[in-house]
Design an enzyme around this catalytic site. Structure first.
Site, PDB file in Angstrom:
ATOM      1  CD  GLN A   9      17.337 -74.205 -16.936  1.00  0.00           C
ATOM      2  OE1 GLN A   9      18.037 -74.213 -15.943  1.00  0.00           O
ATOM      3  NE2 GLN A   9      17.336 -73.201 -17.794  1.00  0.00           N
TER       4      GLN A   9
ATOM      5  CG  LEU B  19      21.714 -60.159 -19.063  1.00  0.00           C
ATOM      6  CD1 LEU B  19      20.665 -59.169 -19.589  1.00  0.00           C
ATOM      7  CD2 LEU B  19      21.059 -61.489 -18.740  1.00  0.00           C
TER       8      LEU B  19
ATOM      9  N   GLY C 236      23.429 -64.995 -25.829  1.00  0.00           N
ATOM     10  CA  GLY C 236      22.464 -66.093 -25.653  1.00  0.00           C
ATOM     11  C   GLY C 236      21.210 -65.599 -24.947  1.00  0.00           C
ATOM     12  CG  HIS C 237      21.439 -64.359 -20.863  1.00  0.00           C
ATOM     13  ND1 HIS C 237      22.787 -64.242 -20.624  1.00  0.00           N
ATOM     14  CD2 HIS C 237      20.976 -65.296 -19.988  1.00  0.00           C
ATOM     15  CE1 HIS C 237      23.134 -65.072 -19.642  1.00  0.00           C
ATOM     16  NE2 HIS C 237      22.064 -65.720 -19.244  1.00  0.00           N
TER      17      HIS C 237
HETATM   18  P1  AMP Z   1      21.342 -68.528 -17.070  1.00  0.00           P
HETATM   19  O1  AMP Z   1      21.439 -67.054 -16.844  1.00  0.00           O
HETATM   20  O2  AMP Z   1      22.653 -69.193 -17.373  1.00  0.00           O
HETATM   21  O3  AMP Z   1      20.536 -69.245 -16.020  1.00  0.00           O
HETATM   22  O4  AMP Z   1      20.519 -68.698 -18.412  1.00  0.00           O
HETATM   23  C1  AMP Z   1      19.271 -68.080 -18.577  1.00  0.00           C
HETATM   24  C2  AMP Z   1      18.642 -68.595 -19.847  1.00  0.00           C
HETATM   25  O5  AMP Z   1      19.498 -68.307 -20.950  1.00  0.00           O
HETATM   26  C3  AMP Z   1      18.429 -70.115 -19.854  1.00  0.00           C
HETATM   27  O6  AMP Z   1      17.181 -70.402 -20.476  1.00  0.00           O
HETATM   28  C4  AMP Z   1      19.577 -70.606 -20.685  1.00  0.00           C
HETATM   29  O7  AMP Z   1      19.325 -71.820 -21.335  1.00  0.00           O
HETATM   30  C5  AMP Z   1      19.713 -69.488 -21.692  1.00  0.00           C
HETATM   31  N1  AMP Z   1      21.049 -69.478 -22.287  1.00  0.00           N
HETATM   32  C6  AMP Z   1      22.244 -69.451 -21.650  1.00  0.00           C
HETATM   33  N2  AMP Z   1      23.253 -69.508 -22.537  1.00  0.00           N
HETATM   34  C7  AMP Z   1      22.693 -69.580 -23.768  1.00  0.00           C
HETATM   35  C8  AMP Z   1      23.200 -69.670 -25.088  1.00  0.00           C
HETATM   36  N3  AMP Z   1      24.510 -69.694 -25.354  1.00  0.00           N
HETATM   37  N4  AMP Z   1      22.315 -69.718 -26.112  1.00  0.00           N
HETATM   38  C9  AMP Z   1      20.986 -69.703 -25.865  1.00  0.00           C
HETATM   39  N5  AMP Z   1      20.441 -69.628 -24.649  1.00  0.00           N
HETATM   40  C10 AMP Z   1      21.275 -69.563 -23.612  1.00  0.00           C
END
Ligand code: AMP
Length: 273
Positions: free
Chosen positions: A144, A24, A27-28
């Site tokens: 996505q 995490l 963003g998460h």
């Molecule tokens: P992931 O763990 O990469 O599968 O991402 C999980 C969620 O976090 C997904 O909805 C991504 O779009 C979101 N996410 C990942 N990176 C960011 C970011 N920099 N800003 C906003 N949301 C993000």
């Protein structure tokens, strides 16, 4: 998991879900904070979904930090972390998949065949297991998000999908778990992605609305990094993801590029006034 969600639902509690693959970052956390505000019972899933990785991709080396993730989740007020094993999600005999073929064929779908089918299928399963009223996703993974909105509408799933803006590092680079792979020189050059999108945005704000100018402005900056191997750079309608020649309604300028062994994505949304 479902029993916990059912118990909450029977008390009229609103359930929020944030699906993640862990490792995490801010963003998460921004998704978790939004979901926290809008729900009574906050579920975060932590699952590195094998079916969305092709055999040549980074499933085996995907970064993991379970202890750190659990701490961050707790600090954001997550009530339950749902962390299934792959063979629980995909037991012997598993064979059903969800495809969103039109939205899935563009951008990342073109270079990662099967990826979005893996995503659509696992997200549908996560929704069915956690029974959320709302689920929050990042615009970082713009395609996505579009695919999930579409499948929720098409399959009459009873969940509100919320999209959250991209969270960036101070220098503008989009946060990503995969940034951890980057060597210092790759990290430096990968900044070209957000800078390139920023250059196009500036041209857009100065009045250029045609794809040739906007893509050219972004390409000049991104391609100036010798390590960048551009997968795509495209200007697309925000709803259909079809390429557009001119920004007449909201469009997304999206890119993916490899820096060494690491594939990164980024995008910005351009809205005509
Ligand atoms: P992931 O763990 O990469 O599968 O991402 C999980 C969620 O976090 C997904 O909805 C991504 O779009 C979101 N996410 C990942 N990176 C960011 C970011 N920099 N800003 C906003 N949301 C993000």
């Amino acid at each position: 998991m479902r029993a916990a969600s059912r118990a909450q639902r029977s008390q009229e509690k609103k359930i929020g879900l944030v699906p993640t693959m862990g490792y995490l970052h801010e963003g998460h956390l921004s998704l978790l904070r939004t979901a926290r505000k809008r729900s009574d019972f906050l579920v975060m899933s932590l699952f590195v979904n094998p079916t969305q990785f092709a055999p040549n991709e980074d499933l085996d080396r995907y970064p993991r930090d379970e202890e750190g993730d659990l701490k961050k989740a707790e600090a954001c007020g997550v009530d339950v972390v749902f962390k299934p094993e792959a063979d629980t999600m995909y037991p012997t005999g598993f064979q059903t998949t969800i495809d969103v073929p039109e939205l899935g064929k563009h951008l990342c779908g073109a270079s990662r065949p099967g990826h979005f089918s893996g995503v659509a299928t696992v997200v549908t399963k996560l929704l069915n297991v956690t029974l959320p009223d709302l689920a929050v996703f990042g615009e970082k993974d713009f395609q996505q998000l579009a695919i999930i909105r579409r499948l929720v509408q098409d399959l009459d799933l009873e969940v509100e999908i919320i999209g959250e803006p991209i969270i960036r590092e101070e220098d503008g680079m989009a946060m990503s778990s995969r940034n951890a792979y980057l060597k210092p020189n790759e990290r430096k050059q990968a900044l070209g992605l957000s800078r390139g999108l920023g250059a196009a945005k500036l041209r857009f704000e100065q009045g250029a609305h045609d794809a040739v100018t906007l893509l050219g402005a972004a390409h000049a900056v991104i391609a100036a990094s010798p390590l960048a191997r551009i997968d795509y750079l495209a200007l697309c309608d925000v709803d259909t993801l079809e390429a557009v020649d001119e920004v007449r309604r909201p469009a997304v300028l999206a890119t993916a590029a490899h820096f060494g062994r690491t594939r990164l994505i980024d995008n910005i949304i351009l809205r005509p006034s």
